[in-house]
Design a protein around this motif. Sequence first.
Motif, mmCIF file in Angstrom:
data_model
loop_
_atom_site.group_PDB
_atom_site.id
_atom_site.type_symbol
_atom_site.label_atom_id
_atom_site.label_comp_id
_atom_site.label_asym_id
_atom_site.label_seq_id
_atom_site.Cartn_x
_atom_site.Cartn_y
_atom_site.Cartn_z
ATOM 1 N N ALA A 375 0.829 -1.210 0.000
ATOM 2 C CA ALA A 375 0.000 0.000 0.000
ATOM 3 C C ALA A 375 0.860 1.255 0.000
ATOM 4 C CB ALA A 375 -0.943 -0.008 1.204
ATOM 5 N N GLN A 376 2.019 1.195 0.651
ATOM 6 C CA GLN A 376 2.898 2.372 0.698
ATOM 7 C C GLN A 376 3.485 2.660 -0.676
ATOM 8 O OE1 GLN A 376 3.510 4.510 3.386
ATOM 9 N NE2 GLN A 376 4.370 5.702 1.692
ATOM 10 N N VAL A 377 3.792 1.604 -1.444
ATOM 11 C CA VAL A 377 4.308 1.802 -2.800
ATOM 12 C C VAL A 377 3.284 2.551 -3.641
ATOM 13 C CG1 VAL A 377 5.060 0.650 -4.918
ATOM 14 C CG2 VAL A 377 5.759 -0.258 -2.692
ATOM 15 N N LEU A 378 2.020 2.102 -3.586
ATOM 16 C CA LEU A 378 0.993 2.767 -4.377
ATOM 17 C C LEU A 378 0.727 4.175 -3.861
ATOM 18 C CD1 LEU A 378 -0.989 2.533 -6.713
ATOM 19 C CD2 LEU A 378 -2.700 1.670 -5.102
ATOM 20 N N PHE A 379 0.736 4.332 -2.547
ATOM 21 C CA PHE A 379 0.517 5.655 -1.955
ATOM 22 C C PHE A 379 1.555 6.647 -2.487
ATOM 23 C CE2 PHE A 379 1.161 8.839 1.390
ATOM 24 C CZ PHE A 379 -0.144 9.249 1.628
ATOM 25 N N THR A 380 2.786 6.224 -2.549
ATOM 26 C CA THR A 380 3.850 7.100 -3.059
ATOM 27 C C THR A 380 3.602 7.474 -4.512
ATOM 28 O OG1 THR A 380 5.453 6.126 -1.531
ATOM 29 C CG2 THR A 380 6.335 7.293 -3.445
ATOM 30 N N LEU A 381 3.193 6.505 -5.320
ATOM 31 C CA LEU A 381 2.946 6.781 -6.740
ATOM 32 C C LEU A 381 1.800 7.759 -6.937
ATOM 33 C CD1 LEU A 381 3.292 3.238 -8.359
ATOM 34 C CD2 LEU A 381 4.905 5.136 -8.506
ATOM 35 N N LEU A 382 0.749 7.639 -6.118
ATOM 36 C CA LEU A 382 -0.441 8.466 -6.317
ATOM 37 C C LEU A 382 -0.321 9.838 -5.664
ATOM 38 C CD1 LEU A 382 -3.309 5.826 -5.828
ATOM 39 C CD2 LEU A 382 -2.153 6.514 -7.929
ATOM 40 N N THR A 383 0.737 10.057 -4.903
ATOM 41 C CA THR A 383 0.885 11.341 -4.205
ATOM 42 C C THR A 383 2.167 12.083 -4.563
ATOM 43 O OG1 THR A 383 1.927 10.232 -2.308
ATOM 44 C CG2 THR A 383 -0.462 10.542 -2.224
ATOM 45 N N ASP A 384 3.103 11.419 -5.214
ATOM 46 C CA ASP A 384 4.406 12.019 -5.529
ATOM 47 C C ASP A 384 4.590 12.011 -7.042
ATOM 48 O OD1 ASP A 384 7.116 12.557 -6.012
ATOM 49 O OD2 ASP A 384 7.754 11.630 -4.138
ATOM 50 N N ALA A 385 4.464 13.193 -7.659
ATOM 51 C CA ALA A 385 4.545 13.285 -9.119
ATOM 52 C C ALA A 385 5.897 12.812 -9.645
ATOM 53 C CB ALA A 385 4.278 14.719 -9.562
ATOM 54 N N ASP A 386 6.979 13.109 -8.933
ATOM 55 C CA ASP A 386 8.306 12.693 -9.386
ATOM 56 C C ASP A 386 8.448 11.175 -9.346
ATOM 57 O OD1 ASP A 386 9.062 15.309 -9.820
ATOM 58 O OD2 ASP A 386 9.962 15.557 -7.830
ATOM 59 N N ALA A 387 7.968 10.558 -8.259
ATOM 60 C CA ALA A 387 8.040 9.097 -8.147
ATOM 61 C C ALA A 387 7.207 8.435 -9.241
ATOM 62 C CB ALA A 387 7.559 8.654 -6.766
ATOM 63 N N LEU A 388 6.034 8.989 -9.498
ATOM 64 C CA LEU A 388 5.181 8.429 -10.549
ATOM 65 C C LEU A 388 5.848 8.570 -11.907
ATOM 66 C CD1 LEU A 388 2.566 7.165 -11.525
ATOM 67 C CD2 LEU A 388 1.516 9.437 -11.540
ATOM 68 N N ASN A 389 6.467 9.711 -12.170
ATOM 69 C CA ASN A 389 7.119 9.920 -13.456
ATOM 70 C C ASN A 389 8.281 8.965 -13.662
ATOM 71 O OD1 ASN A 389 9.469 11.739 -15.031
ATOM 72 N ND2 ASN A 389 7.428 11.745 -15.945
ATOM 73 N N ARG A 390 9.044 8.697 -12.601
ATOM 74 C CA ARG A 390 10.167 7.751 -12.726
ATOM 75 C C ARG A 390 9.667 6.362 -13.108
ATOM 76 N NH1 ARG A 390 12.022 10.533 -8.103
ATOM 77 N NH2 ARG A 390 11.155 8.929 -6.725
ATOM 78 N N ALA A 391 8.529 5.975 -12.550
ATOM 79 C CA ALA A 391 7.999 4.635 -12.826
ATOM 80 C C ALA A 391 7.207 4.580 -14.132
ATOM 81 C CB ALA A 391 7.105 4.184 -11.666
#
Length: 671
Positions: A375-391
Amino acid sequence: MTAEQELQSERDYLDHAHVCLKQSREQLRELAERARNRAGDELMVEWLEWRADQLRDANSSPLFFGRIDGPEPKPCYIGRRYVSDERDEPVVIDWRTDMASRFYRASPSNRMEVTLRRRFGFDGTVLTSFDDEPLTEDTVEAGLSRLVIAEIERSHYGPMRDIVATIQPDQDEIVRTELASTLIVQGGPGTGKTAVGLHRAAYLLYEHSRLRREGVLVVGPNDTFVRYISRVLPTLGESHVVHSSVDGLVADGKKPGADEPEVATLKGDARMAEVLRRAVWGGLALPAEDVVVRETSPYVRIPPYVVAELCEDLVARQVPLTRAREHLTERAVSYVRRNLEERGHALTDGEARRLIRAKSLRDLVSSVWPVVKPAQVLFTLLTDADALNRAADGVLTAEEQSLLLWPTIPASAGRARWSPADRFLIDEITGLMTPPDRYGHVVIDEAQDLSPIQLRSIMRRCLGSATLLGDMAQRTTPWAVGSWEAVAAHLGSTTDLVRLTTSFRVPREIIAVANALLPFIADDLPPTVSGRHVPGALVTVECEDVLAELVYVLRAAEQLPDSVGVVLDDRRFTAVRKHLAKAGIDTGLPHEDDADHKVSLVPVGLAKGLEFDHVVVLEPAEITAIGEDGLRLLYIALTRAISRLTVLHADPLPTQLNPGESRSPAHRMSV
């Protein structure tokens, strides 16, 4: 022998079968008790107890429903389970045996050595009649037997029943398809696709003993549907089955959040699997300098390039992280052991086992693959634009990434309200870390509505083959894949597509009206053909006060034994239920409790897969106005009826609908 004498002879045989059943069960229990006292016979005890359990005589269904003459010196009686006498001679053979397949498939053009097929009629468990079909060279192909029709038209209350007495040849062919094959069954309304899938599961459990250890998973679209079908396999003697709704596979016990359709569709896209894979494996961090193992004497240094070599194939094979951590620990211990041996310091096995728990190695593994909750992995992706962009870089567009980001950020992952689509993404991440429990075979009903991510989630739980059931004309979710070819591409296994096009449950008068919608909802599908003609099966009533007319129709229906389903726009449900309650008419949601309601009030969004003797559809125009899937929902609503359909409307009927005869309240159909 007269017909009455023949009937009495069959009743005597049924009594004999019940006696044999009781004796067989007692004998199996005695054998199980003896085996229990012998060491090493645990598997034999398990099998004997399972077999004895199958022979319970609850007297809730007839021991046999058919008979064939010809292949054997004596007639073969076909039932839901095998029964033998004291000489171990068969009294009733299981419907899943090769011999029993002749009961379903023999025809005048392919007699399969059968000279006579006999079907039995029952009132409860009392044998009341039989119907003979001689199979000789001059026999003319006939339609459905009167007893088959009587069984189909028998009043339907409560959960779905098995169809072992009425399986048709095309259905039987699918039921008996080998375990190695993953099947997609496209079937129009009333073709029996759900029953075929469940009976295939029962057949495979009978044929393959390993499935009783591995189990079978049956997945339905919602809890209402799952409750409806959940008794079929137990009545066939099969208990090694788990039933679940799609959302139930990933439920977390909390009230779910909600996504806009375009967001839910994106979250169900197959590309999200690659985004999540990058997010999980992108956390791999090789050490910048030597790792010093200080729990040995002398110390051992593990250079970064060695750590990279130890991880290389684990990354390449995408080994689930929990196992990858274990493998990395074991490999690091082996490296340390070899290093020490080369330096003349051999480790004992005990020292090597203790080294597995060494802090330096635990720190190494944690630094390479930090422990993180899905859940923390997904939380980071849905709340952190930079983390989402890297992935997601190169996988999702900038607009799609923006669509995924939460506009309001919860305080933590633990306080987030995950939507159903989010839960499947968390399940995808969990699968990258820890494999889920898996089943020997999976049955997926209403598979046409699933997203690629949902399909991946279900198939992760499948050890081998699967059976997917559905009707592309009844596709009603925005995230649905869109075609069976596309569905097959997401299964990860070779599939065969088979079609059921003959409906034996929905009368042709109703099917004809529903088929008029096909050009607008699935123009690539052939129309369903009905095998039953029921005069007066369809009536439309135009009236000023639909609710008053509904009360009239339901009052009239009280005089008949049939179940009634009132299908309506979801938004009308509460108001209509209150109105009927004031009129003194008790209604219930389908299968919401253990009570068998005479009248079920069915929001059209939950109607898929359900059946009722008499269906009343309220205001078709309101259903078609629900959205772009409105016509599909109307198609579903119209085809829930087994014997009669009444359409009530004040608003003009949709132009795509051609219901035939229409009546006004002044010319009501007599019931």
